[in-house]
Motif scaffolding. Structure first.
Motif, PDB file in Angstrom:
ATOM      1  N   ASN A  84      18.838  59.224  34.731  1.00  0.00           N
ATOM      2  CA  ASN A  84      19.671  59.214  33.601  1.00  0.00           C
ATOM      3  C   ASN A  84      18.810  58.548  32.423  1.00  0.00           C
ATOM      4  N   GLN A  85      18.928  58.656  31.238  1.00  0.00           N
ATOM      5  CA  GLN A  85      18.250  58.534  30.114  1.00  0.00           C
ATOM      6  C   GLN A  85      17.648  56.878  30.039  1.00  0.00           C
ATOM      7  N   LYS A  86      18.770  55.965  30.736  1.00  0.00           N
ATOM      8  CA  LYS A  86      18.483  54.619  31.047  1.00  0.00           C
ATOM      9  C   LYS A  86      17.463  54.359  32.034  1.00  0.00           C
ATOM     10  N   ALA A  88      15.145  56.642  32.895  1.00  0.00           N
ATOM     11  CA  ALA A  88      13.691  57.129  32.595  1.00  0.00           C
ATOM     12  C   ALA A  88      12.473  56.514  32.234  1.00  0.00           C
ATOM     13  N   TYR A 120      24.130  64.498  27.410  1.00  0.00           N
ATOM     14  CA  TYR A 120      23.176  63.669  26.728  1.00  0.00           C
ATOM     15  C   TYR A 120      22.756  62.251  27.665  1.00  0.00           C
ATOM     16  N   LEU A 123      18.636  62.838  32.190  1.00  0.00           N
ATOM     17  CA  LEU A 123      17.076  63.646  31.840  1.00  0.00           C
ATOM     18  C   LEU A 123      17.164  65.066  32.431  1.00  0.00           C
ATOM     19  N   GLN A 124      16.883  65.941  31.402  1.00  0.00           N
ATOM     20  CA  GLN A 124      16.847  67.248  31.690  1.00  0.00           C
ATOM     21  C   GLN A 124      15.270  67.628  32.443  1.00  0.00           C
ATOM     22  N   ARG A 128       9.602  65.823  31.610  1.00  0.00           N
ATOM     23  CA  ARG A 128       9.597  65.539  30.399  1.00  0.00           C
ATOM     24  C   ARG A 128       9.175  64.138  30.065  1.00  0.00           C
TER      25      ARG A 128
END
Ligand code: SF4
Length: 186
Positions: A84-86, A88, A120, A123-124, A128
């Motif tokens: 997840n974004q956190k 990353a 959202y 992380l896709q 990235r």
């Protein structure tokens, strides 16, 4: 001295090139059979990661059975599961802490592309934020697919150019000693 398409090489250069190729091949062979993995396991793909470590699929046959839980001692980052974004920035930091040469496997569709978590918070795809050498598809991938991906990585490693020293020697300080802290540890 020989000429080839406008390039001129001496026998000494040819001999050095030959030696460098031999060293590179030897290092490639050694490195592909002595991978020390750092498993960055976050989700359900971890069950399949455990399956490849057991006796049935036995990743030890490929010289990659020994996980290291310090990035400084690992050269293969296996990203297993959803990021997840956190998480990353943490993953990026772990990657940065690994010494060169290093390789990355995206284990499963979540690590490769976000999988079905198209939202959202996720992380896709880990590419990235860090470079990826091999993507293993599947949700989760079967152990055979994981071993297939590992063999693919080994072929890639043996085809790469390897050097005995992959970095510039430390700079000399004013008192003539090597500055081992130059460049800094991350
Ligand atoms: S790819 Fe499937 S099994 Fe693997 S972490 Fe994602 S949802 Fe779980």
């Amino acid at each position: 001295m020989s000429s080839n398409f406008g390039m001129v090489t001496t026998r000494r250069e040819e001999a050095e090139g030959f030696l460098q190729r031999m060293v590179s091949r030897g290092l490639g062979w050694a490195r592909k059979y002595s991978l020390f993995q750092y498993p960055f396991v976050t989700a359900c793909c971890g069950m399949e990661y455990m399956a490849i470590s057991g006796a049935r699929y036995d990743v030890a046959r490929f010289g990659a059975e020994f996980p290291r839980f310090s990035p400084r001692q690992a050269d293969l980052l296996m990203v297993v599961g959803t990021i997840n974004q956190k998480q990353a920035p943490i993953l990026k930091r772990v990657y940065d802490q690994m010494a060169e040469p290093k390789w990355v496997i995206a284990f499963g569709v979540c690590a490769s592309s976000g999988g079905f978590y198209d939202n959202y918070a996720v992380l896709q795809g880990i590419d990235r934020i860090i470079p990826v050498d091999v993507y293993i598809p599947g949700c989760p991938p079967r152990p055979e697919q994981v071993l297939d991906g590992l063999i693919l990585l080994q072929e890639k490693i043996s085809a790469q150019t390897h050097k005995l020293i992959d970095h510039a020697p430390p700079e000399m300080t004013v008192d003539g000693k090597r500055d081992l802290l130059a460049g800094g540890m991350k």
